[in-house]
Design a protein around this motif. Sequence first.
Motif, PDB file in Angstrom:
ATOM      1  N   GLU A 254     -13.361  -7.726  16.554  1.00 44.76           N
ATOM      2  CA  GLU A 254     -14.459  -8.140  17.431  1.00 44.76           C
ATOM      3  C   GLU A 254     -15.817  -7.819  16.803  1.00 44.76           C
ATOM      4  O   GLU A 254     -16.739  -8.643  16.817  1.00 44.76           O
ATOM      5  CB  GLU A 254     -14.335  -7.439  18.785  1.00 44.76           C
ATOM      6  CG  GLU A 254     -15.363  -7.896  19.807  1.00 44.76           C
ATOM      7  CD  GLU A 254     -15.151  -7.231  21.150  1.00 44.76           C
ATOM      8  OE1 GLU A 254     -16.159  -6.873  21.769  1.00 44.76           O
ATOM      9  OE2 GLU A 254     -13.993  -7.079  21.574  1.00 44.76           O
ATOM     10  N   ASP A 255     -15.941  -6.631  16.240  1.00 45.55           N
ATOM     11  CA  ASP A 255     -17.197  -6.252  15.591  1.00 45.55           C
ATOM     12  C   ASP A 255     -17.451  -7.094  14.338  1.00 45.55           C
ATOM     13  O   ASP A 255     -18.590  -7.431  14.025  1.00 45.55           O
ATOM     14  CB  ASP A 255     -17.201  -4.770  15.233  1.00 45.55           C
ATOM     15  CG  ASP A 255     -17.311  -3.871  16.455  1.00 45.55           C
ATOM     16  OD1 ASP A 255     -17.824  -4.344  17.491  1.00 45.55           O
ATOM     17  OD2 ASP A 255     -16.878  -2.712  16.370  1.00 45.55           O
ATOM     18  N   ARG A 256     -16.399  -7.445  13.628  1.00 44.98           N
ATOM     19  CA  ARG A 256     -16.549  -8.268  12.426  1.00 44.98           C
ATOM     20  C   ARG A 256     -17.053  -9.664  12.794  1.00 44.98           C
ATOM     21  O   ARG A 256     -17.924 -10.213  12.135  1.00 44.98           O
ATOM     22  CB  ARG A 256     -15.220  -8.370  11.683  1.00 44.98           C
ATOM     23  CG  ARG A 256     -15.328  -9.083  10.358  1.00 44.98           C
ATOM     24  CD  ARG A 256     -14.032  -8.994   9.617  1.00 44.98           C
ATOM     25  NE  ARG A 256     -13.666  -7.593   9.536  1.00 44.98           N
ATOM     26  CZ  ARG A 256     -13.095  -7.006   8.503  1.00 44.98           C
ATOM     27  NH1 ARG A 256     -12.787  -7.732   7.458  1.00 44.98           N
ATOM     28  NH2 ARG A 256     -12.799  -5.743   8.505  1.00 44.98           N
ATOM     29  N   VAL A 257     -16.514 -10.239  13.861  1.00 44.69           N
ATOM     30  CA  VAL A 257     -16.963 -11.560  14.326  1.00 44.69           C
ATOM     31  C   VAL A 257     -18.427 -11.481  14.739  1.00 44.69           C
ATOM     32  O   VAL A 257     -19.238 -12.334  14.372  1.00 44.69           O
ATOM     33  CB  VAL A 257     -16.081 -12.060  15.493  1.00 44.69           C
ATOM     34  CG1 VAL A 257     -16.691 -13.285  16.151  1.00 44.69           C
ATOM     35  CG2 VAL A 257     -14.677 -12.351  15.007  1.00 44.69           C
ATOM     36  N   SER A 258     -18.790 -10.444  15.471  1.00 40.81           N
ATOM     37  CA  SER A 258     -20.164 -10.258  15.906  1.00 40.81           C
ATOM     38  C   SER A 258     -21.093 -10.099  14.703  1.00 40.81           C
ATOM     39  O   SER A 258     -22.168 -10.700  14.651  1.00 40.81           O
ATOM     40  CB  SER A 258     -20.261  -9.031  16.811  1.00 40.81           C
ATOM     41  OG  SER A 258     -21.585  -8.798  17.191  1.00 40.81           O
ATOM     42  N   PHE A 259     -20.691  -9.303  13.727  1.00 41.84           N
ATOM     43  CA  PHE A 259     -21.482  -9.112  12.522  1.00 41.84           C
ATOM     44  C   PHE A 259     -21.680 -10.427  11.783  1.00 41.84           C
ATOM     45  O   PHE A 259     -22.790 -10.752  11.360  1.00 41.84           O
ATOM     46  CB  PHE A 259     -20.803  -8.098  11.583  1.00 41.84           C
ATOM     47  CG  PHE A 259     -21.445  -8.026  10.229  1.00 41.84           C
ATOM     48  CD1 PHE A 259     -22.571  -7.249  10.024  1.00 41.84           C
ATOM     49  CD2 PHE A 259     -20.942  -8.754   9.166  1.00 41.84           C
ATOM     50  CE1 PHE A 259     -23.183  -7.193   8.783  1.00 41.84           C
ATOM     51  CE2 PHE A 259     -21.541  -8.710   7.922  1.00 41.84           C
ATOM     52  CZ  PHE A 259     -22.661  -7.921   7.728  1.00 41.84           C
ATOM     53  N   THR A 260     -20.611 -11.201  11.647  1.00 42.05           N
ATOM     54  CA  THR A 260     -20.684 -12.471  10.921  1.00 42.05           C
ATOM     55  C   THR A 260     -21.649 -13.434  11.593  1.00 42.05           C
ATOM     56  O   THR A 260     -22.466 -14.078  10.934  1.00 42.05           O
ATOM     57  CB  THR A 260     -19.288 -13.103  10.806  1.00 42.05           C
ATOM     58  OG1 THR A 260     -18.418 -12.174  10.165  1.00 42.05           O
ATOM     59  CG2 THR A 260     -19.323 -14.386  10.018  1.00 42.05           C
ATOM     60  N   LYS A 261     -21.579 -13.541  12.913  1.00 43.02           N
ATOM     61  CA  LYS A 261     -22.488 -14.424  13.642  1.00 43.02           C
ATOM     62  C   LYS A 261     -23.937 -13.990  13.446  1.00 43.02           C
ATOM     63  O   LYS A 261     -24.815 -14.812  13.206  1.00 43.02           O
ATOM     64  CB  LYS A 261     -22.145 -14.447  15.130  1.00 43.02           C
ATOM     65  CG  LYS A 261     -20.887 -15.224  15.446  1.00 43.02           C
ATOM     66  CD  LYS A 261     -20.604 -15.204  16.924  1.00 43.02           C
ATOM     67  CE  LYS A 261     -19.330 -15.967  17.244  1.00 43.02           C
ATOM     68  NZ  LYS A 261     -19.017 -15.908  18.678  1.00 43.02           N
ATOM     69  N   GLU A 262     -24.188 -12.709  13.546  1.00 41.34           N
ATOM     70  CA  GLU A 262     -25.544 -12.188  13.389  1.00 41.34           C
ATOM     71  C   GLU A 262     -26.038 -12.376  11.947  1.00 41.34           C
ATOM     72  O   GLU A 262     -27.191 -12.745  11.720  1.00 41.34           O
ATOM     73  CB  GLU A 262     -25.588 -10.708  13.772  1.00 41.34           C
ATOM     74  CG  GLU A 262     -26.968 -10.096  13.739  1.00 41.34           C
ATOM     75  CD  GLU A 262     -27.915 -10.669  14.780  1.00 41.34           C
ATOM     76  OE1 GLU A 262     -29.127 -10.676  14.510  1.00 41.34           O
ATOM     77  OE2 GLU A 262     -27.452 -11.118  15.846  1.00 41.34           O
ATOM     78  N   ALA A 263     -25.182 -12.153  10.987  1.00 40.20           N
ATOM     79  CA  ALA A 263     -25.571 -12.269   9.579  1.00 40.20           C
ATOM     80  C   ALA A 263     -25.881 -13.700   9.186  1.00 40.20           C
ATOM     81  O   ALA A 263     -26.653 -13.931   8.256  1.00 40.20           O
ATOM     82  CB  ALA A 263     -24.457 -11.716   8.693  1.00 40.20           C
ATOM     83  N   ASN A 264     -25.313 -14.674   9.888  1.00 43.85           N
ATOM     84  CA  ASN A 264     -25.526 -16.079   9.542  1.00 43.85           C
ATOM     85  C   ASN A 264     -26.706 -16.708  10.268  1.00 43.85           C
ATOM     86  O   ASN A 264     -26.992 -17.885  10.067  1.00 43.85           O
ATOM     87  CB  ASN A 264     -24.252 -16.882   9.806  1.00 43.85           C
ATOM     88  CG  ASN A 264     -23.209 -16.612   8.753  1.00 43.85           C
ATOM     89  OD1 ASN A 264     -23.524 -16.462   7.584  1.00 43.85           O
ATOM     90  ND2 ASN A 264     -21.955 -16.540   9.167  1.00 43.85           N
ATOM     91  N   LYS A 265     -27.394 -15.955  11.094  1.00 42.11           N
ATOM     92  CA  LYS A 265     -28.573 -16.475  11.777  1.00 42.11           C
ATOM     93  C   LYS A 265     -29.730 -16.540  10.793  1.00 42.11           C
ATOM     94  O   LYS A 265     -29.890 -15.679   9.940  1.00 42.11           O
ATOM     95  CB  LYS A 265     -28.975 -15.570  12.941  1.00 42.11           C
ATOM     96  CG  LYS A 265     -28.089 -15.676  14.142  1.00 42.11           C
ATOM     97  CD  LYS A 265     -28.633 -14.819  15.259  1.00 42.11           C
ATOM     98  CE  LYS A 265     -27.742 -14.872  16.469  1.00 42.11           C
ATOM     99  NZ  LYS A 265     -28.221 -13.937  17.512  1.00 42.11           N
ATOM    100  N   SER A 266     -30.535 -17.563  10.939  1.00 40.32           N
ATOM    101  CA  SER A 266     -31.705 -17.712  10.090  1.00 40.32           C
ATOM    102  C   SER A 266     -32.779 -16.722  10.524  1.00 40.32           C
ATOM    103  O   SER A 266     -33.016 -16.534  11.718  1.00 40.32           O
ATOM    104  CB  SER A 266     -32.248 -19.135  10.203  1.00 40.32           C
ATOM    105  OG  SER A 266     -33.444 -19.252   9.474  1.00 40.32           O
TER     106      SER A 266
END
Length: 52
Positions: free
Chosen positions: A11-23
Amino acid sequence: MRQRQGKLDTEDRVSFTKEANKSETSTMSPAEKAKLDASRITREDSYVAFKG
């Protein structure tokens, strides 16, 4: 570049990935993009587009 540090559960990995891919930069609005695109149209482009 963003880099995670430490172990993350799924769950934290998915959250991190979404946040990291934001412009981190703002994007142009559709109206701003249209104005920029319109400014790039040349007279020759107009002739080709409306020739028929």
